[in-house]
Scaffold this active site. Structure first.
Site, PDB file in Angstrom:
ATOM      1  N   LYS A   1       5.254 -21.138  25.142  1.00  0.00           N
ATOM      2  CA  LYS A   1       6.097 -19.963  25.084  1.00  0.00           C
ATOM      3  C   LYS A   1       6.873 -19.824  26.700  1.00  0.00           C
ATOM      4  O   LYS A   1       6.343 -20.332  27.519  1.00  0.00           O
ATOM      5  CB  LYS A   1       5.460 -18.606  24.786  1.00  0.00           C
ATOM      6  CG  LYS A   1       4.993 -18.752  23.040  1.00  0.00           C
ATOM      7  CD  LYS A   1       4.370 -17.447  22.997  1.00  0.00           C
ATOM      8  CE  LYS A   1       4.132 -17.380  21.612  1.00  0.00           C
ATOM      9  NZ  LYS A   1       5.421 -17.640  20.497  1.00  0.00           N
TER      10      LYS A   1
ATOM     11  N   GLU B   1       9.373 -22.819  23.127  1.00  0.00           N
ATOM     12  CA  GLU B   1      10.067 -21.593  22.873  1.00  0.00           C
ATOM     13  C   GLU B   1      10.636 -20.977  23.967  1.00  0.00           C
ATOM     14  O   GLU B   1       9.885 -21.094  25.097  1.00  0.00           O
ATOM     15  CB  GLU B   1       9.107 -20.660  21.760  1.00  0.00           C
ATOM     16  CG  GLU B   1       8.746 -21.366  20.713  1.00  0.00           C
ATOM     17  CD  GLU B   1       7.512 -20.270  19.889  1.00  0.00           C
ATOM     18  OE1 GLU B   1       8.135 -19.359  19.193  1.00  0.00           O
ATOM     19  OE2 GLU B   1       6.432 -20.301  20.565  1.00  0.00           O
TER      20      GLU B   1
ATOM     21  N   LYS C   1      -0.338 -18.466   6.641  1.00  0.00           N
ATOM     22  CA  LYS C   1      -1.115 -18.445   7.952  1.00  0.00           C
ATOM     23  C   LYS C   1      -1.503 -17.447   8.747  1.00  0.00           C
ATOM     24  O   LYS C   1      -0.535 -16.367   8.546  1.00  0.00           O
ATOM     25  CB  LYS C   1      -0.294 -19.665   8.866  1.00  0.00           C
ATOM     26  CG  LYS C   1       0.487 -18.959   9.777  1.00  0.00           C
ATOM     27  CD  LYS C   1       1.036 -19.739  10.947  1.00  0.00           C
ATOM     28  CE  LYS C   1       1.409 -19.237  12.098  1.00  0.00           C
ATOM     29  NZ  LYS C   1       1.913 -20.019  13.254  1.00  0.00           N
TER      30      LYS C   1
ATOM     31  N   ARG D   1       0.694  -1.215  -0.011  1.00  0.00           N
ATOM     32  CA  ARG D   1      -0.084  -0.164  -0.026  1.00  0.00           C
ATOM     33  C   ARG D   1       0.879   1.224  -0.056  1.00  0.00           C
ATOM     34  O   ARG D   1       0.571   2.329  -0.498  1.00  0.00           O
ATOM     35  CB  ARG D   1      -0.951  -0.241   1.192  1.00  0.00           C
ATOM     36  CG  ARG D   1      -2.357   0.255   0.946  1.00  0.00           C
ATOM     37  CD  ARG D   1      -3.119   0.365   1.986  1.00  0.00           C
ATOM     38  NE  ARG D   1      -2.627  -0.186   3.313  1.00  0.00           N
ATOM     39  CZ  ARG D   1      -3.316  -0.323   4.431  1.00  0.00           C
ATOM     40  NH1 ARG D   1      -4.670   0.094   4.267  1.00  0.00           N
ATOM     41  NH2 ARG D   1      -2.742  -0.721   5.676  1.00  0.00           N
TER      42      ARG D   1
ATOM     43  N   HIS E   1       5.109 -23.505   7.284  1.00  0.00           N
ATOM     44  CA  HIS E   1       6.560 -23.307   6.901  1.00  0.00           C
ATOM     45  C   HIS E   1       7.247 -24.514   7.832  1.00  0.00           C
ATOM     46  O   HIS E   1       8.429 -24.720   7.304  1.00  0.00           O
ATOM     47  CB  HIS E   1       7.250 -21.842   7.271  1.00  0.00           C
ATOM     48  CG  HIS E   1       7.457 -21.602   8.597  1.00  0.00           C
ATOM     49  ND1 HIS E   1       6.313 -20.966   9.336  1.00  0.00           N
ATOM     50  CD2 HIS E   1       8.184 -21.888   9.573  1.00  0.00           C
ATOM     51  CE1 HIS E   1       6.684 -21.131  10.928  1.00  0.00           C
ATOM     52  NE2 HIS E   1       7.786 -21.401  11.024  1.00  0.00           N
TER      53      HIS E   1
ATOM     54  N   ASP F   1      -2.414 -21.083  17.179  1.00  0.00           N
ATOM     55  CA  ASP F   1      -1.157 -20.691  16.583  1.00  0.00           C
ATOM     56  C   ASP F   1      -0.196 -21.827  16.332  1.00  0.00           C
ATOM     57  O   ASP F   1       0.602 -21.844  15.297  1.00  0.00           O
ATOM     58  CB  ASP F   1      -0.575 -19.673  17.759  1.00  0.00           C
ATOM     59  CG  ASP F   1       0.599 -18.880  16.784  1.00  0.00           C
ATOM     60  OD1 ASP F   1       0.346 -18.410  15.688  1.00  0.00           O
ATOM     61  OD2 ASP F   1       1.567 -18.643  17.459  1.00  0.00           O
TER      62      ASP F   1
ATOM     63  N   HIS G   1       1.194 -26.538  12.742  1.00  0.00           N
ATOM     64  CA  HIS G   1       2.531 -27.124  12.891  1.00  0.00           C
ATOM     65  C   HIS G   1       2.579 -28.552  13.572  1.00  0.00           C
ATOM     66  O   HIS G   1       2.753 -29.443  13.049  1.00  0.00           O
ATOM     67  CB  HIS G   1       3.457 -26.190  13.530  1.00  0.00           C
ATOM     68  CG  HIS G   1       3.610 -25.050  12.970  1.00  0.00           C
ATOM     69  ND1 HIS G   1       3.483 -24.364  11.659  1.00  0.00           N
ATOM     70  CD2 HIS G   1       3.681 -23.586  13.561  1.00  0.00           C
ATOM     71  CE1 HIS G   1       3.560 -23.143  11.692  1.00  0.00           C
ATOM     72  NE2 HIS G   1       3.553 -22.719  12.676  1.00  0.00           N
TER      73      HIS G   1
END
Ligand code: NAD
Length: 483
Positions: free
Chosen positions: A331, A216, A148, A51, A178, A235, A240
């Site tokens: 996480k 993570e 995604k 944009r 991915h 998520d 995944h």
């Protein structure tokens, strides 16, 4: 060992969202590395479309900065960057309006592969698909790549599939996960279907259970607002972890062909047992020394979204009935580590008595230190009788494959080249995504209906205590979350 670079046809790749975070961090540096590897044939171009007002010269500067920051260590000869930048163009375009579309029409060429990467929010997918066809920018051989999240539940995923199907055939649509582009994830298939050794044992008769961990160390960071509407289930698990589960559990496809592989993955998703609440543990991380806790990070002191989830999943088919799959992701955990562990059953009879009780474990590490380890039993060295011990047969890709093992192609690079090549094996099919949401939706709806509140866990720990109990109830233990 020298990796083979298989050339692709010349292409025009349009990146909608070409100035966004994903383009800057992954897509553009990935393309540069493919260029350095000699895989971007003469006459190929990358056209950023977004944009903001910008011309091609300014875009080239933007791309150069992105490569300087995220391009990786890979050495390219002097002058290579200039050669890459020459292939960059930019058009200012509005996905929701008419601005810029005629400029794009003018830029595109007929005699090359046309690929359109939708690196924008899913709310723009339908608009982009419509305008691409309306302006005659696509033909039967053109491809679109979508990012995604592909929906946030079954209804929204179906709506996205419908919007895209109005303009494109399924064989033109490349839905990115991915994880499927990671070297080790593809190695899962090579290990399973390229060795005689494992497949005969790959079933509930010999496998006690399987653990899939994606841990993570980072928290939600600046993505708090987005993440809080999503949570670990949407998520990470729906896409995944589900993909990893499919590759581990699927039947051997008759050949390594996109639809043969995806048919088998779909069958696994459809065979998943409905989840019961006591087979799931949800968690939220507490504040650490230098970082806020989950609720503070997302700015909602009453948030009920999970930053951690552990689950015991059953697959009702002949191969897997009775063998649980334990999945966990979170996480702010102790280490960044993704690993799949296949824990085989104990010997049904040990000639060495109790000292010989042992089970083999096959561990496939996705990151870091990609590699495969098989735990085997041997005799403890030295005189003094027959004592047994467990040792790892350890294969680190970096050690075994030298530079090629350590310097692995990033998932995005591989996937983009597959798009140009027209190979959909590592992309999710529409029915697969819908089946995954159909399994996930009732679980999330159940939490909402019950007002389920996640347990807390310490930042830097291995997750909530309840997750330990989830396995302890089955007299099993999680593998340590370790780098
Ligand atoms: P971003 O907000 O950084 O960038 C969005 C891009 O879209 C910008 O280039 C912007 O100019 C463009 N854009 C927005 N509205 C537009 C419009 N109406 N017309 C034309 N262009 C418009 O977003 P991002 O982080 O790059 O993410 C893009 C997509 O990729 C999202 O769907 C995201 O969920 C997904 N994704 C991102 C990451 C990541 O690491 N950033 C990882 C996985 C998936």
């Amino acid at each position: 060992m020298v990796s083979r670079v298989i050339p692709v046809d010349p292409f025009d790749l349009v990146i909608f969202g070409g100035t966004g975070d994903l383009a800057r961090r992954k897509i553009l540096p990935g393309l540069f590395r493919r260029f350095c590897a000699g895989q971007m044939p003469n006459g190929s171009r990358v056209i950023g479309a977004a944009r903001g007002e910008m011309d091609s010269a300014a875009y080239r500067e933007f791309v150069a900065e992105a490569i300087a920051e995220f391009g990786g260590e890979r050495a390219c000869e002097d002058g290579t960057l200039d050669g890459f930048l020459e292939r960059m163009e930019f058009v200012t375009i509005d996905a929701r309006g008419e601005n810029g579309w005629s400029d794009l029409v003018e830029l595109m060429r007929d005699d090359v592969v046309r690929a359109f990467y939708f690196s924008v929010g899913p709310s723009l997918f339908g608009d982009l698909a419509e305008r691409l066809t309306k302006h005659g920018l696509t033909d039967a051989d053109s491809r679109i790549v979508v990012e995604k999240p592909f929906g946030r539940d079954l209804d929204t995923a179906k709506a996205l599939n419908r919007d895209l199907a109005k303009h494109f055939d399924e064989r033109q649509i490349y839905r990115i996960d991915h994880y499927l582009g990671k070297e080790t994830v593809q190695n899962l298939m090579a290990v399973r279907f390229g060795n005689m050794l494992f497949e005969p044992l790959w079933n509930s008769q010999y496998v006690d259970h399987i653990q899939i961990t994606v841990a993570e160390t980072v928290g939600v960071g600046g993505r708090g607002e987005y993440y809080d509407k999503s949570g670990a289930m949407r998520d990470m698990v729906q896409n995944h972890l589900m993909q990893l589960l499919c590759l581990i559990a699927m039947e051997p496809p008759s050949k390594f062909d996109p639809d043969a592989v995806r048919d088998e993955k779909l069958k696994v998703i459809r065979a998943l047992d409905p989840m019961v609440p006591h087979h799931i543990v949800r968690g939220q991380y507490e504040p650490g020394e230098d970082e806020p806790g989950y609720r503070e990070a997302v700015g909602d002191p009453r948030s009920r979204t999970e930053s951690y989830i552990a689950m015991k999943v059953g697959i009702s088919n002949w191969r897997w009935a009775g063998t649980p799959f334990y999945l966990r992701t979170g996480k702010r955990l102790k280490a960044r580590s993704s690993e799949i562990v296949v824990v085989f059953k104990e010997l049904n009879h040990s000639i060495f008595g109790e000292a010989g009780e042992h089970r083999n474990e096959l561990s496939i590490r996705l990151q870091p230190n990609e590699g495969i380890t098989l735990g085997v039993t041997i005799k403890e060295p030295g005189p003094g009788g027959m004592r047994l011990m467990n040792v790892p047969l350890d294969m680190s890709f970096a050690e075994a494959l030298g530079a090629d093992g350590a310097d692995q192609t990033d998932a995005y690079e591989r996937l983009i080249m597959d798009v140009i090549r027209g190979n959909q094996t590592l992309f999710m099919r529409g029915d697969e995504v819908e089946a995954a949401w159909a399994w996930t939706d009732p679980i999330i709806q159940g939490w909402e209906a019950r007002g389920d509140v996640p347990k807390t866990y310490d930042a830097g720990s291995e997750g909530p205590v309840d997750a330990v109990q989830l396995l302890a109830r089955d007299t099993r233990v999680w593998r340590k979350v370790a780098p």
